[in-house]
Design a protein around this motif. Structure first.
Motif, PDB file in Angstrom:
ATOM      1  N   ARG A 127     -13.995   2.983 -13.116  1.00  0.00           N
ATOM      2  CA  ARG A 127     -12.927   3.599 -12.329  1.00  0.00           C
ATOM      3  C   ARG A 127     -12.618   2.789 -11.086  1.00  0.00           C
ATOM      4  O   ARG A 127     -13.516   2.327 -10.397  1.00  0.00           O
ATOM      5  CB  ARG A 127     -13.347   5.020 -11.960  1.00  0.00           C
ATOM      6  CG  ARG A 127     -12.405   5.743 -11.006  1.00  0.00           C
ATOM      7  CD  ARG A 127     -12.785   5.402  -9.573  1.00  0.00           C
ATOM      8  NE  ARG A 127     -12.369   6.425  -8.634  1.00  0.00           N
ATOM      9  CZ  ARG A 127     -12.784   6.466  -7.372  1.00  0.00           C
ATOM     10  NH1 ARG A 127     -13.612   5.568  -6.897  1.00  0.00           N
ATOM     11  NH2 ARG A 127     -12.376   7.419  -6.568  1.00  0.00           N
ATOM     12  N   THR A 128     -11.318   2.629 -10.808  1.00  0.00           N
ATOM     13  CA  THR A 128     -10.879   2.066  -9.540  1.00  0.00           C
ATOM     14  C   THR A 128      -9.837   2.979  -8.922  1.00  0.00           C
ATOM     15  O   THR A 128      -9.036   3.599  -9.635  1.00  0.00           O
ATOM     16  CB  THR A 128     -10.304   0.655  -9.709  1.00  0.00           C
ATOM     17  OG1 THR A 128      -9.966   0.117  -8.431  1.00  0.00           O
ATOM     18  CG2 THR A 128      -9.046   0.656 -10.557  1.00  0.00           C
ATOM     19  N   ASP A 129      -9.857   3.099  -7.602  1.00  0.00           N
ATOM     20  CA  ASP A 129      -8.828   3.871  -6.897  1.00  0.00           C
ATOM     21  C   ASP A 129      -7.700   2.927  -6.504  1.00  0.00           C
ATOM     22  O   ASP A 129      -7.900   1.721  -6.321  1.00  0.00           O
ATOM     23  CB  ASP A 129      -9.399   4.584  -5.672  1.00  0.00           C
ATOM     24  CG  ASP A 129     -10.544   3.825  -5.015  1.00  0.00           C
ATOM     25  OD1 ASP A 129     -10.658   2.602  -5.222  1.00  0.00           O
ATOM     26  OD2 ASP A 129     -11.330   4.443  -4.298  1.00  0.00           O
ATOM     27  N   ILE A 130      -6.481   3.467  -6.360  1.00  0.00           N
ATOM     28  CA  ILE A 130      -5.323   2.592  -6.189  1.00  0.00           C
ATOM     29  C   ILE A 130      -4.495   2.909  -4.944  1.00  0.00           C
ATOM     30  O   ILE A 130      -3.523   2.192  -4.659  1.00  0.00           O
ATOM     31  CB  ILE A 130      -4.401   2.629  -7.434  1.00  0.00           C
ATOM     32  CG1 ILE A 130      -3.676   3.968  -7.563  1.00  0.00           C
ATOM     33  CG2 ILE A 130      -5.194   2.334  -8.698  1.00  0.00           C
ATOM     34  CD1 ILE A 130      -2.614   4.004  -8.661  1.00  0.00           C
ATOM     35  N   ASP A 131      -4.836   3.934  -4.177  1.00  0.00           N
ATOM     36  CA  ASP A 131      -3.988   4.346  -3.057  1.00  0.00           C
ATOM     37  C   ASP A 131      -4.396   3.667  -1.753  1.00  0.00           C
ATOM     38  O   ASP A 131      -5.512   3.167  -1.603  1.00  0.00           O
ATOM     39  CB  ASP A 131      -4.017   5.861  -2.881  1.00  0.00           C
ATOM     40  CG  ASP A 131      -5.429   6.419  -2.725  1.00  0.00           C
ATOM     41  OD1 ASP A 131      -6.363   5.887  -3.363  1.00  0.00           O
ATOM     42  OD2 ASP A 131      -5.607   7.393  -1.971  1.00  0.00           O
ATOM     43  N   GLY A 132      -3.452   3.666  -0.808  1.00  0.00           N
ATOM     44  CA  GLY A 132      -3.700   3.149   0.531  1.00  0.00           C
ATOM     45  C   GLY A 132      -3.820   4.282   1.532  1.00  0.00           C
ATOM     46  O   GLY A 132      -3.919   5.457   1.169  1.00  0.00           O
ATOM     47  N   LEU A 133      -3.784   3.906   2.819  1.00  0.00           N
ATOM     48  CA  LEU A 133      -3.983   4.868   3.906  1.00  0.00           C
ATOM     49  C   LEU A 133      -2.799   4.855   4.875  1.00  0.00           C
ATOM     50  O   LEU A 133      -2.110   3.829   5.013  1.00  0.00           O
ATOM     51  CB  LEU A 133      -5.249   4.515   4.690  1.00  0.00           C
ATOM     52  CG  LEU A 133      -6.581   4.850   4.023  1.00  0.00           C
ATOM     53  CD1 LEU A 133      -7.705   4.073   4.678  1.00  0.00           C
ATOM     54  CD2 LEU A 133      -6.855   6.347   4.108  1.00  0.00           C
ATOM     55  N   PRO A 134      -2.583   5.967   5.598  1.00  0.00           N
ATOM     56  CA  PRO A 134      -1.544   5.990   6.640  1.00  0.00           C
ATOM     57  C   PRO A 134      -2.036   5.314   7.917  1.00  0.00           C
ATOM     58  O   PRO A 134      -2.243   5.955   8.950  1.00  0.00           O
ATOM     59  CB  PRO A 134      -1.294   7.490   6.832  1.00  0.00           C
ATOM     60  CG  PRO A 134      -2.609   8.123   6.495  1.00  0.00           C
ATOM     61  CD  PRO A 134      -3.197   7.284   5.393  1.00  0.00           C
ATOM     62  N   VAL A 135      -2.237   4.008   7.834  1.00  0.00           N
ATOM     63  CA  VAL A 135      -2.755   3.195   8.941  1.00  0.00           C
ATOM     64  C   VAL A 135      -1.765   2.078   9.231  1.00  0.00           C
ATOM     65  O   VAL A 135      -1.257   1.433   8.303  1.00  0.00           O
ATOM     66  CB  VAL A 135      -4.141   2.602   8.578  1.00  0.00           C
ATOM     67  CG1 VAL A 135      -4.602   1.597   9.629  1.00  0.00           C
ATOM     68  CG2 VAL A 135      -5.171   3.713   8.421  1.00  0.00           C
ATOM     69  N   ILE A 136      -1.492   1.835  10.503  1.00  0.00           N
ATOM     70  CA  ILE A 136      -0.629   0.713  10.898  1.00  0.00           C
ATOM     71  C   ILE A 136      -1.492  -0.543  10.955  1.00  0.00           C
ATOM     72  O   ILE A 136      -2.407  -0.649  11.774  1.00  0.00           O
ATOM     73  CB  ILE A 136       0.037   0.972  12.256  1.00  0.00           C
ATOM     74  CG1 ILE A 136       0.916   2.225  12.177  1.00  0.00           C
ATOM     75  CG2 ILE A 136       0.853  -0.242  12.692  1.00  0.00           C
ATOM     76  CD1 ILE A 136       1.498   2.646  13.520  1.00  0.00           C
ATOM     77  N   GLU A 137      -1.210  -1.496  10.099  1.00  0.00           N
ATOM     78  CA  GLU A 137      -2.038  -2.700  10.007  1.00  0.00           C
ATOM     79  C   GLU A 137      -1.928  -3.556  11.269  1.00  0.00           C
ATOM     80  O   GLU A 137      -0.835  -3.757  11.805  1.00  0.00           O
ATOM     81  CB  GLU A 137      -1.644  -3.524   8.775  1.00  0.00           C
ATOM     82  CG  GLU A 137      -2.529  -4.732   8.560  1.00  0.00           C
ATOM     83  CD  GLU A 137      -2.410  -5.334   7.175  1.00  0.00           C
ATOM     84  OE1 GLU A 137      -2.985  -6.414   6.962  1.00  0.00           O
ATOM     85  OE2 GLU A 137      -1.753  -4.721   6.301  1.00  0.00           O
ATOM     86  N   GLU A 138      -3.063  -4.073  11.719  1.00  0.00           N
ATOM     87  CA  GLU A 138      -3.107  -4.911  12.916  1.00  0.00           C
ATOM     88  C   GLU A 138      -3.718  -6.280  12.641  1.00  0.00           C
ATOM     89  O   GLU A 138      -4.260  -6.924  13.533  1.00  0.00           O
ATOM     90  CB  GLU A 138      -3.902  -4.195  14.023  1.00  0.00           C
ATOM     91  CG  GLU A 138      -3.246  -2.913  14.520  1.00  0.00           C
ATOM     92  CD  GLU A 138      -4.066  -2.216  15.583  1.00  0.00           C
ATOM     93  OE1 GLU A 138      -5.096  -2.791  16.020  1.00  0.00           O
ATOM     94  OE2 GLU A 138      -3.689  -1.090  15.986  1.00  0.00           O
ATOM     95  N   PRO A 146       0.828  -1.212   0.000  1.00  0.00           N
ATOM     96  CA  PRO A 146       0.000   0.000   0.000  1.00  0.00           C
ATOM     97  C   PRO A 146       0.861   1.259   0.000  1.00  0.00           C
ATOM     98  O   PRO A 146       1.905   1.313   0.647  1.00  0.00           O
ATOM     99  CB  PRO A 146      -0.797  -0.124   1.304  1.00  0.00           C
ATOM    100  CG  PRO A 146       0.087  -0.935   2.204  1.00  0.00           C
ATOM    101  CD  PRO A 146       0.757  -1.925   1.297  1.00  0.00           C
ATOM    102  N   GLU A 147       0.388   2.264  -0.726  1.00  0.00           N
ATOM    103  CA  GLU A 147       1.132   3.526  -0.832  1.00  0.00           C
ATOM    104  C   GLU A 147       0.159   4.704  -0.773  1.00  0.00           C
ATOM    105  O   GLU A 147      -0.983   4.607  -1.216  1.00  0.00           O
ATOM    106  CB  GLU A 147       1.910   3.560  -2.152  1.00  0.00           C
ATOM    107  CG  GLU A 147       2.966   2.468  -2.234  1.00  0.00           C
ATOM    108  CD  GLU A 147       3.490   2.269  -3.641  1.00  0.00           C
ATOM    109  OE1 GLU A 147       4.680   2.554  -3.877  1.00  0.00           O
ATOM    110  OE2 GLU A 147       2.714   1.825  -4.506  1.00  0.00           O
TER     111      GLU A 147
END
Length: 379
Positions: A68-79, A18-19
Motif C-alpha cells: 500500500r502507498t498513500d497518494i495525498d498531500g497536505l494543506p501546507v505552503i511549501e517553503e 500535491p492534492e
C-alpha cells in the motif's frame, strides 16, 4: 533488482502536483499514465474515485501479497527552493507521499515484467491524511476481489539516514481519535452572572477534567495523550458567553485503551452538563486511524530478512504517538509497516521537508527483494 533515476524523476513530477485527500485527480491521472505504460499481460487494474488497485498475476496465485502507498498531500505552503516545488498553492507533499508513490511505481514496474509465484496487489490509496482512505476503500468493498492475505507499507522518516530501515513487533504508531465539543448555555451581561449560564467556565472545567483521565483512569504503564488544540468562545469582555467549542485529539497505543478513554470523555461530559445545567454536543471520531499494530509473524520475518541483507542498516524502533490509517488494514490483515530513512533536517509536515532522494532506489531495490522472496515462497 535495481531501479534508479526514472523514479526519482517521477517523485519530482508528483511533488509538483500535491492534492488534498479525495481530490487527487491530477495525481490519479499521473499514476494511471505510468501504470498503463507497463507490460499489461499480468496486470489487472481497478479504480474508484482517485484510488487505484493493481493486481499482478502470479504463476500460481495461491496467496496475495499486498503493498500500500498513500497518494495525498497536505494543506501546507511549501517553503523550499526546489526547482520542482509545488505548483498547487497551499498544498505540499510535506509527509513524503510523493516518495511513497515513486517507490510503489518502481516496485510495480519491476514485478510487471518479473512474474512471481503468488499474486501481488498494489494499493494506491487516497486520503490518508484527512478522512482515512483506508477505511473508505476497505469498507466500500473496493478491495474485495483484490484482498491481500498479508500487507506491507513504509513511511519516510526524516531523522534516519538513507540506507536505514526500522520497525518493531506490536504497536508502531498510535491510534487517533478526533474530539469535537460544543457547549450551549445561556449568555448574558457580565454584571448579572446569576441570570446567565457561562459556557467558558463549563468548557474550562471540561479541559481540566479530561486531563485526569490520563492521571487517574489510564494504567501508568500504558501510553495515552489527550490534546485540545482549539477553543472558541465569546464576543466581548463584558458579555457572558452562552457558547463555546473545543477541538482536539486522543492518541492511544491500543484499541482497548482508545475505547476506555473515549468512554471516560463521555462520562465527564454528562457530569459537566449536570453541574452547569447546559447542553454539550460531543463528537468522537476515530475513523480508520487505528493503532498500527504490526503482526508478529510477518514482522519477525521482515526483521530477520533485513538484518541479514547486505547494504541495509536495520534499526529497532520505539512506538510513536503519530497516527496512520494503515492501522485499519492491519486490524483486519496481517502485515507490517516500517520506517524508511530519508535524512532530512526538517520533520514530517514541515514546509521545508526535503527527503534525500537516494532513499528511493534504495527502497525499490531492497523492499523489492523482500517482496520477491515473499511472493516466491522463499520466506
Amino acid at each position: 533488482m535495481t531501479q534508479e533515476n526514472p523514479f526519482i524523476q517521477m517523485r519530482r513530477e508528483l511533488h509538483l502536483i500535491p492534492e488534498i485527500g479525495l481530490e487527487e485527480y491530477k495525481t490519479h491521472d499521473y499514476l494511471m499514465s505510468k501504470i498503463k505504460e507497463l507490460p499489461q499481460e499480468n496486470l489487472k487494474i481497478k479504480t474508484w474515485e482517485t484510488a487505484i488497485v493493481v493486481r499482478v498475476k502470479g504463476s500460481v496465485g495461491e496467496k496475495t501479497i499486498g503493498w500500500r502507498t498513500d497518494i495525498d498531500g497536505l494543506p501546507v505552503i511549501e517553503e523550499t527552493d526546489l526547482p520542482f516545488r509545488s505548483t498547487h498553492e497551499g498544498r505540499m507533499h510535506a509527509c513524503g507521499h510523493d516518495v511513497h508513490m515513486s517507490i510503489a511505481l518502481g516496485l510495480l514496474t519491476y514485478f510487471s515484467s518479473h512474474q512471481t509465484v503468488d499474486d501481488l496487489v498494489f494499493i494506491f490509496q487516497p486520503a490518508e491524511e484527512n478522512v482515512s482512505g483506508a477505511k473508505i476503500i476497505y469498507d466500500s468493498g473496493f478491495l474485495n476481489d483484490y484482498m491481500p492475505d498479508e500487507i506491507y507499507a513504509l513511511h519516510v522518516k526524516p531523522d534516519l539516514p538513507v540506507g536505514t530501515l526500522g520497525t518493531k513487533v506490536g504497536t508502531l504508531f498510535a491510534g487517533t481519535c478526533a474530539i469535537n465539543v460544543e457547549f450551549r448555555g445561556t449568555g448574558g451581561h457580565a454584571a448579572y452572572p446569576h441570570e446567565s449560564n457561562d459556557m467558558i467556565v463549563a468548557a474550562s472545567q471540561f479541559i481540566n477534567q479530561i486531563q485526569t483521565i490520563i492521571s487517574r483512569s489510564v494504567n501508568p504503564m500504558e501510553g495515552t495523550v489527550i490534546t485540545l488544540g482549539t477553543m472558541h468562545a465569546g464576543t466581548a469582555g463584558n458579555i457572558i458567553s452562552g457558547y463555546a467549542s473545543l477541538t482536539g485529539t486522543i492518541r492511544t497505543l491500543t484499541s482497548e485503551m482508545s475505547k476506555l478513554t473515549q468512554q471516560r470523555v463521555r462520562d465527564i461530559v454528562k457530569g459537566i452538563e449536570l453541574s452547569y445545567n447546559c447542553k454539550i454536543y460531543l463528537d468522537l471520531d476515530q475513523g480508520g486511524y487505528y493503532p498500527v499494530v504490526n503482526n508478529e509473524v510477518e514482522t519477525l520475518a521482515f526483521i530477520d530478512y533485513m538484518t541479514k541483507k547486505k547494504g541495509i542498516e536495520y534499526k529497532d524502533m520505539e512506538t510513536e504517538m503519530t497516527g496512520e490509517d494503515f492501522g485499519y488494514y492491519l486490524d483486519k490483515i496481517p502485515g507490517t509497516m516500517f520506517w524508511l530513512g530519508v535524512d532530512c533536517p526538517y520533520g514530517l509536515h514541515h514546509p521545508k521537508m526535503t527527503p534525500n532522494e537516494k532513499a528511493i532506489p534504495f527502497a525499490i531495490e531492497h523492499v523489492g527483494d523482500f517482496l520477491e522472496k515473499k511472493a516466491n515462497k522463499l520466506l
